[in-house]
Design an enzyme around this catalytic site. Sequence first.
Site, PDB file in Angstrom:
ATOM      1  N   HIS A 197       2.231   1.320  -3.015  1.00  0.00           N
ATOM      2  CA  HIS A 197       2.900  -0.236  -1.753  1.00  0.00           C
ATOM      3  C   HIS A 197       3.258  -1.024  -2.612  1.00  0.00           C
ATOM      4  O   HIS A 197       3.816  -2.079  -2.101  1.00  0.00           O
ATOM      5  CB  HIS A 197       1.407  -0.440  -1.142  1.00  0.00           C
ATOM      6  CG  HIS A 197       0.746  -1.558  -1.436  1.00  0.00           C
ATOM      7  ND1 HIS A 197      -0.995  -0.923  -2.166  1.00  0.00           N
ATOM      8  CD2 HIS A 197       0.710  -2.960  -1.922  1.00  0.00           C
ATOM      9  CE1 HIS A 197      -1.210  -2.194  -3.572  1.00  0.00           C
ATOM     10  NE2 HIS A 197      -0.598  -2.869  -2.826  1.00  0.00           N
TER      11      HIS A 197
ATOM     12  N   GLU B 190       2.360  -7.013 -22.569  1.00  0.00           N
ATOM     13  CA  GLU B 190       1.800  -8.557 -22.465  1.00  0.00           C
ATOM     14  C   GLU B 190       0.274  -8.706 -22.624  1.00  0.00           C
ATOM     15  O   GLU B 190      -0.692  -7.488 -22.350  1.00  0.00           O
ATOM     16  CB  GLU B 190       2.684  -9.048 -20.750  1.00  0.00           C
ATOM     17  CG  GLU B 190       2.483 -10.454 -20.617  1.00  0.00           C
ATOM     18  CD  GLU B 190       3.163 -11.314 -21.393  1.00  0.00           C
ATOM     19  OE1 GLU B 190       3.089 -11.403 -22.189  1.00  0.00           O
ATOM     20  OE2 GLU B 190       4.260 -11.053 -20.903  1.00  0.00           O
TER      21      GLU B 190
ATOM     22  N   ASP C  41      -1.957   6.258  -1.723  1.00  0.00           N
ATOM     23  CA  ASP C  41      -1.288   4.517  -2.198  1.00  0.00           C
ATOM     24  C   ASP C  41      -1.194   5.132  -3.921  1.00  0.00           C
ATOM     25  O   ASP C  41      -2.096   4.701  -4.417  1.00  0.00           O
ATOM     26  CB  ASP C  41      -2.368   3.509  -2.099  1.00  0.00           C
ATOM     27  CG  ASP C  41      -1.874   2.070  -1.816  1.00  0.00           C
ATOM     28  OD1 ASP C  41      -0.551   2.360  -2.449  1.00  0.00           O
ATOM     29  OD2 ASP C  41      -2.329   0.979  -2.543  1.00  0.00           O
TER      30      ASP C  41
ATOM     31  N   SER D 271      -3.021  -5.259  -7.809  1.00  0.00           N
ATOM     32  CA  SER D 271      -2.613  -3.473  -6.962  1.00  0.00           C
ATOM     33  C   SER D 271      -2.206  -2.941  -8.235  1.00  0.00           C
ATOM     34  O   SER D 271      -0.447  -3.786  -9.087  1.00  0.00           O
ATOM     35  CB  SER D 271      -2.297  -3.925  -5.809  1.00  0.00           C
ATOM     36  OG  SER D 271      -2.291  -4.687  -4.978  1.00  0.00           O
TER      37      SER D 271
END
Length: 374
Positions: free
Chosen positions: A160, A177, A218, A322
């Site tokens: 998504h 990072e 997903d 997400s």
Amino acid sequence: MGQLPVIVLVIAMVVGSEAQNIGTKCRKDKREGVCIKIESCPSLLTLLRQIRSGSAPSGSLNELRRSLCTFITEPLVCCTSFSSAIPPRPDGPQVSGGSLLPSQCGVSALTDRIIDGEDAPLLAWPWMVLFAGTKNSDGGFIFFCGGVLISDRYVLSAAHCFKSSNNIRQVVARVGEHTLSTNPDCEGGRCAPTPQDIPIERVINHPDYQRGCRSCNDIALIRLSRPAVLDVLFVVPICLPRNPVQDLGFSVQQYRGKLGWAAGWGLISRDSRQSLRPDVLQQVQLPIQDSADCQRRTSSNPNPNSVLCAGGDGRDTCRGDSGGPLTLGSTLNSRTYVVGLTSHGPLECGTPNTQGVYTSVNYYVDWIISNLQP
């Protein structure tokens, strides 16, 4: 990341020393041995487990430190009881593309929003990826989702995140990072290399994404336009649970009831009207379990084994997290495995008695491997 991988707490003691490959001869305490993986050396594997459980005798960590041969490609130990060593565990069933997965994975030098989380240590999440791009409306550079590095060329994330309706262009994967506002990131006198912003070559959404339900399947596999530069401390792929019993020491059904770790730079405020994002990567420990809320959220999914639920005690992930990983540590060795990808959850993140839903990576391992290319 259920338990810190003790063997790599001493990594700084061996980096820069003479590297030794697996199977080469070595000496420890005036005794001859062979450099092998710790899971193949019964005496040192027992010692590692005792250290983890807090039952090891005094001086055990130094004993383990003295046993390290190298950490250039993977942690090897000088096993002086090699004659009785257990043969290395065979890998799970080979699937097309499996040879492209790294043999060195899941080892850290510590072993929508993170709610009630904490700043992650600098060395704890070397497989974290942060996606960024520009919006069509104003061209502004935004961070929008997380991911997890599974090789130097591939990242797992949530499908998504890459829907065309998101209107995000010029997407890059930021690897290595930790603190967004600083470069380099430093902690305890140790500094990380400059993060790598690598353009996306291709996004492979699962072909059945949203088939059966809005959040079904997903998962996305992202191919980078060039290989990430791996670093023994700061950029390390995570392991895939190709055979959970052999890799983790327990089955997928036994995930439930265990404590997993999630991480991300997503929203951290409980108030949905506030878009507070952290500067430092956040981590949170979440119980993996099936609650009534979980069953309600996943009831429309025709494949209940394709998802996991985690949380329920007020801790949660949220928007911006997400695609980031839910991880478990192996009980057999010092490696960490990605078992879930942050997918969706309650409207108000961290609401008591609610859970987040995570795509179960094990369910899609064959699909992932079949799509890997040189």
